[in-house]
Design an enzyme around this catalytic site. Structure first.
Site, PDB file in Angstrom:
ATOM      1  N   TYR A   1       0.859  -1.183   0.000  1.00  0.00           N
ATOM      2  CA  TYR A   1       0.000   0.000   0.000  1.00  0.00           C
ATOM      3  C   TYR A   1       0.893   1.230   0.000  1.00  0.00           C
ATOM      4  O   TYR A   1       1.677   1.430   0.925  1.00  0.00           O
ATOM      5  CB  TYR A   1      -0.866  -0.055   1.258  1.00  0.00           C
ATOM      6  CG  TYR A   1      -1.864   1.057   1.434  1.00  0.00           C
ATOM      7  CD1 TYR A   1      -2.756   1.394   0.423  1.00  0.00           C
ATOM      8  CD2 TYR A   1      -1.949   1.751   2.642  1.00  0.00           C
ATOM      9  CE1 TYR A   1      -3.688   2.389   0.606  1.00  0.00           C
ATOM     10  CE2 TYR A   1      -2.880   2.739   2.835  1.00  0.00           C
ATOM     11  CZ  TYR A   1      -3.752   3.065   1.812  1.00  0.00           C
ATOM     12  OH  TYR A   1      -4.682   4.055   2.004  1.00  0.00           O
TER      13      TYR A   1
ATOM     14  N   LYS B   1     -10.700  16.582  16.939  1.00  0.00           N
ATOM     15  CA  LYS B   1      -9.972  15.995  15.805  1.00  0.00           C
ATOM     16  C   LYS B   1      -9.921  17.032  14.689  1.00  0.00           C
ATOM     17  O   LYS B   1     -10.824  17.110  13.854  1.00  0.00           O
ATOM     18  CB  LYS B   1     -10.655  14.716  15.324  1.00  0.00           C
ATOM     19  CG  LYS B   1     -10.360  13.520  16.218  1.00  0.00           C
ATOM     20  CD  LYS B   1     -10.614  12.194  15.529  1.00  0.00           C
ATOM     21  CE  LYS B   1      -9.708  11.923  14.362  1.00  0.00           C
ATOM     22  NZ  LYS B   1      -8.268  11.803  14.717  1.00  0.00           N
TER      23      LYS B   1
ATOM     24  N   HIS C   1      -9.640   8.773  11.353  1.00  0.00           N
ATOM     25  CA  HIS C   1      -9.387   7.628  12.229  1.00  0.00           C
ATOM     26  C   HIS C   1      -9.638   8.070  13.671  1.00  0.00           C
ATOM     27  O   HIS C   1      -8.755   8.610  14.337  1.00  0.00           O
ATOM     28  CB  HIS C   1      -7.956   7.120  12.053  1.00  0.00           C
ATOM     29  CG  HIS C   1      -7.765   6.343  10.788  1.00  0.00           C
ATOM     30  ND1 HIS C   1      -7.484   6.940   9.595  1.00  0.00           N
ATOM     31  CD2 HIS C   1      -7.822   5.007  10.533  1.00  0.00           C
ATOM     32  CE1 HIS C   1      -7.369   6.012   8.648  1.00  0.00           C
ATOM     33  NE2 HIS C   1      -7.574   4.833   9.188  1.00  0.00           N
TER      34      HIS C   1
ATOM     35  N   ASP D   1      -8.343  13.946   9.134  1.00  0.00           N
ATOM     36  CA  ASP D   1      -8.092  12.608   9.668  1.00  0.00           C
ATOM     37  C   ASP D   1      -9.372  12.046  10.285  1.00  0.00           C
ATOM     38  O   ASP D   1      -9.894  12.586  11.257  1.00  0.00           O
ATOM     39  CB  ASP D   1      -6.981  12.681  10.723  1.00  0.00           C
ATOM     40  CG  ASP D   1      -6.841  11.394  11.520  1.00  0.00           C
ATOM     41  OD1 ASP D   1      -7.094  10.317  10.954  1.00  0.00           O
ATOM     42  OD2 ASP D   1      -6.483  11.490  12.707  1.00  0.00           O
TER      43      ASP D   1
ATOM     44  N   TYR E   1     -11.839  -4.614   7.156  1.00  0.00           N
ATOM     45  CA  TYR E   1     -10.525  -4.312   7.729  1.00  0.00           C
ATOM     46  C   TYR E   1     -10.637  -3.247   8.819  1.00  0.00           C
ATOM     47  O   TYR E   1     -10.164  -3.414   9.943  1.00  0.00           O
ATOM     48  CB  TYR E   1      -9.575  -3.823   6.631  1.00  0.00           C
ATOM     49  CG  TYR E   1      -8.240  -3.373   7.169  1.00  0.00           C
ATOM     50  CD1 TYR E   1      -7.201  -4.271   7.313  1.00  0.00           C
ATOM     51  CD2 TYR E   1      -8.023  -2.058   7.575  1.00  0.00           C
ATOM     52  CE1 TYR E   1      -5.973  -3.876   7.836  1.00  0.00           C
ATOM     53  CE2 TYR E   1      -6.806  -1.650   8.101  1.00  0.00           C
ATOM     54  CZ  TYR E   1      -5.787  -2.565   8.229  1.00  0.00           C
ATOM     55  OH  TYR E   1      -4.590  -2.170   8.763  1.00  0.00           O
ATOM     56  N   HIS E   2     -11.277  -2.134   8.485  1.00  0.00           N
ATOM     57  CA  HIS E   2     -11.322  -1.018   9.421  1.00  0.00           C
ATOM     58  C   HIS E   2     -12.303  -1.262  10.570  1.00  0.00           C
ATOM     59  O   HIS E   2     -12.218  -0.610  11.608  1.00  0.00           O
ATOM     60  CB  HIS E   2     -11.671   0.264   8.676  1.00  0.00           C
ATOM     61  CG  HIS E   2     -10.666   0.598   7.619  1.00  0.00           C
ATOM     62  ND1 HIS E   2     -10.830   0.218   6.304  1.00  0.00           N
ATOM     63  CD2 HIS E   2      -9.466   1.219   7.690  1.00  0.00           C
ATOM     64  CE1 HIS E   2      -9.780   0.617   5.610  1.00  0.00           C
ATOM     65  NE2 HIS E   2      -8.935   1.213   6.418  1.00  0.00           N
TER      66      HIS E   2
END
Length: 675
Positions: free
Chosen positions: A23, A549, A555, A553, A183-184
């Site tokens: 990646y 945040k 996440h 971003d 995945y996340h």
């Protein structure tokens, strides 16, 4: 001559190895292109493109929202000219390309297709499209739950996905238009049961949307199901993760057969690629990450029945920062040794008939079915996003895992056990153990957009965007208008901005308010609670912590866990979710009259965004309010932030949330002159 039984010829041909990817993408299209060609020359067999956050969320580099984010976590692609540079001298009709892109997936696929046409002027557009192979991630539901690069409300996002799937099935038959991305979910705290269940609920929502749209004929619907792929996480619990993959295979076969009536077993095959677990990589003793990565790779390759179709491995130092080309090469070599030196690909499935494996797989399937039924009873995945159910479940699950790590019930070698270590030559110079994004990337991207706009036909762009808006207001498939906009020279921000005006924007539930945190407070948390209450009493009210945040971003897992633990520790927590400007965070700090501001930034934009918050607080006369920062922050940057006035910097090695809460109280006491 002596004979050696171990050297006897194998009785069947070896299986073909999976597609091997790393990646990658950073700074500029030119730098990323050089990296791709270098990796391909080393034996990588597919590309996996990382886009920067402005590209993923539909902003041009000159947008205020892009400040500090350009080229940080991936490559900026604001227009067709940059897409040309990204794939210069890489023949797209011969390549298998995975693009990690979701909200703007339709736009990036359109530019990819146009560049492929330009590379092959001797072919018709239809002939070029027929040769394109690869995957766009395009799973927006998990963005609402974990990764945060959504743009539009769920129903409009689902329409974009459905339009794109229908277009590719009819026009780009070898393209995987979506990979349902569990995945996340695992990174956000999902257990294996939740990961399976929520991924399947997403797949059901997507297929139901395509079927209801009527854009794919009944005869072609089996092909539609066959083009659905998945992108899965593999953690270090090797046996459980391997069983999870077998459970995915069994459950997908059952759902596609019973719910959608798919008769062809090939079209029911669970096709997935995998990135093994970056969440489990540690900043402490990062050399241990190599064996973690190998174990996780084995979980998705050993079982032939459930073997990944494509594998990309993180680098050992991803918890420290951006990997260097050598680090990515190491990860590629791990795959090549397994595929070409071992005998893995010479045998049928080595787990068939194991009662242990069968029992574990059955337990996972049964648990996932029960959770799927629960979500479907609510109205499906979109309804479970709107109500916040899935998000709250993930935040709660993540909180339980964090508590288990802090209590020593879940062992992380080098972190909460066996943490004494010899000096590592790999990290002797931390600033050289990772690669820094080009600080001039933003400047280059701004110049690129300005030059691009100056040379294009503005009237043609305006007409293409007008058509896009009209098609969005109606029911027309949006892919043709998107291709027209790409050919006319529209930018990423203009495409997304046009659709924002029609569809509106969306802020997903944070999952914090309804999440269950620490079930029972131990001695450490009890002591912190007493300290929080005593300090609040001294200052004349309950301590208020703003968790913010800034930037793009998305996440949010760390910020959510800090917010939940702070609430459990007795703080009044103000958390407004992701994607805020520094100005919005400062305004919230003023409005709520907070005692401390905590900023979470994992995208590498801390050196731009944190000073903006500090300056904003100073302008409001709140320079005495302490600011703490958490994220993937190199030591040298951490020292500079402290010099600028940041009270404390936390990185992944600081895993003890309760200890961090105690540190926040100390920071507040110091700022207010309390002993």
């Amino acid at each position: 001559m002596s004979s050696d039984a171990t050297s006897a010829p194998i009785s069947q041909p070896k299986d073909r190895p999976w597609v091997m990817r790393t990646y990658a993408g950073h700074s500029t299209a030119e730098a990323s292109n050089a990296l791709y060609r270098n990796n391909l020359s080393k034996g990588q067999t597919g590309l996996s493109v990382a886009f920067d956050l402005p590209t993923q969320t539909g902003y041009d580099p000159d947008s205020p929202m892009s400040r500090g984010e350009v080229g940080k976590v991936g490559v900026p692609v604001p227009h067709l000219g940059e897409m040309r540079k990204l794939f210069n001298d890489i023949p797209l009709t011969e390549m298998n390309t995975s693009m990690t892109i979701n909200a703007t997936a339709m736009w990036l696929l359109a530019m990819y297709q146009v560049v492929a046409e330009e590379q092959n002027p001797e072919m018709s557009p239809d002939e070029v499209a027929a040769k394109l192979a690869g995957t766009t991630q395009n799973d927006i539901i998990k963005e609402y739950l974990s990764r945060g690069t959504y743009v539009f409300p769920p129903e409009h996002s689902l329409r974009l996905i459905g339009d794109m799937i229908a277009y590719t099935v009819n026009n780009i038959p070898k393209w995987n238009p979506i990979n349902i991305c569990s995945y996340h979910l695992q990174e956000a705290g999902a257990t294996p049961v939740q990961e399976i269940a929520y991924a399947m609920c997403t797949a059901i929502a997507v297929l139901d949307q395509v079927k209801a749209s009527g854009q794919v004929s009944d005869e072609d619907f089996e092909k539609t199901v066959g083009r659905i792929s998945f992108f899965v996480n593999a953690g270090v619990r090797f046996v459980e993760e391997m069983c999870k993959m077998r459970a995915f295979v069994d459950l997908w076969d059952e759902i596609t057969r019973e719910r959608y009536g798919v008769q062809d077993p090939k079209m029911r095959r669970f096709r997935y690629g995998v990135q093994v677990n970056s969440l489990g990589l540690t900043e402490a003793q990062p050399e241990n990450n190599v064996q973690r990565i190998v174990l996780e790779m084995l979980a998705v390759t050993l079982s032939k029945k459930a073997r990944a179709r494509a594998v990309q491995l993180p680098a050992w130092n991803e918890a420290l920062g951006l990997p260097r080309p050598w680090d990515q090469q190491w990860s590629l070599r791990l795959q090549q040794v397994l595929a070409f030196e071992s005998d893995l690909l010479e045998y049928d499935d080595i787990f068939d008939g194991s009662p242990v494996i069968e029992a574990k797989v059955k337990a996972l399937v049964d648990g996932a079915k029960a959770e799927i039924d629960r979500v479907q009873a609510m109205g499906g995945a979109i309804a479970a996003v709107d109500t916040g159910y899935m998000k709250e479940e993930l935040v709660s699950s993540h909180a339980r895992r964090r508590s288990a790590i802090e209590a020593g019930e879940e062992i992380i070698v080098g972190v909460n056990k066996y943490d004494t270590t010899e000096p590592s030559p790999l990290t002797a110079n931390l600033d050289e153990a990772i690669m820094a994004a080009d600080p001039k990337a933003e400047e280059a991207a701004l110049a690129s957009v300005e030059a691009w706009k100056a040379q294009r036909d503005q009237a043609e762009v305006a007409e293409a965007l007008r058509r896009l808006a009209e098609d969005a207001k109606g029911g027309t498939n949006l892919m043709e208008a998107t291709l027209a906009a790409a050919r006319a020279g529209a930018t990423t921000g203009e495409w997304a901005g046009t659709l924002r005006e029609v569809f509106g924007e969306f802020r997903a539930p944070t999952g914090v308010s309804g999440a269950v945190g620490v079930a029972e407070a131990g001695a450490e948390l009890t002591a912190v609670r007493e300290k929080v209450k005593a300090t609040g009493d001294e200052l004349g009210g309950r301590l208020r912590l703003l968790v913010g945040k800034p930037g793009l971003d998305g996440h949010s897992n760390g910020a959510e866990q800090v917010a939940v633990r702070a609430r459990d520790a007795g703080f009044e927590v103000i958390y407004q979710g992701i994607r805020l400007t520094p100005e919005q965070i400062v305004a919230a700090a003023v409005a709520e009259d907070v005692h401390c501001v905590g900023l979470s930034i994992l995208s590498g934009s801390h050196m731009e965004l944190v000073p903006a918050v500090l300056e904003g607080l100073k302008a409001q006369g709140m320079e005495d309010v302490p600011v703490i920062v958490g994220g993937i922050i190199p030591d040298s940057d951490g020292r500079r932030l402290v010099e600028m006035g940041v009270a404390a910097v936390y990185t992944p090695k600081d895993f003890g949330l309760t200890e961090i809460m105690g540190g926040i109280v100390d920071v507040i006491r110091k700022a207010n002159g309390l002993a």
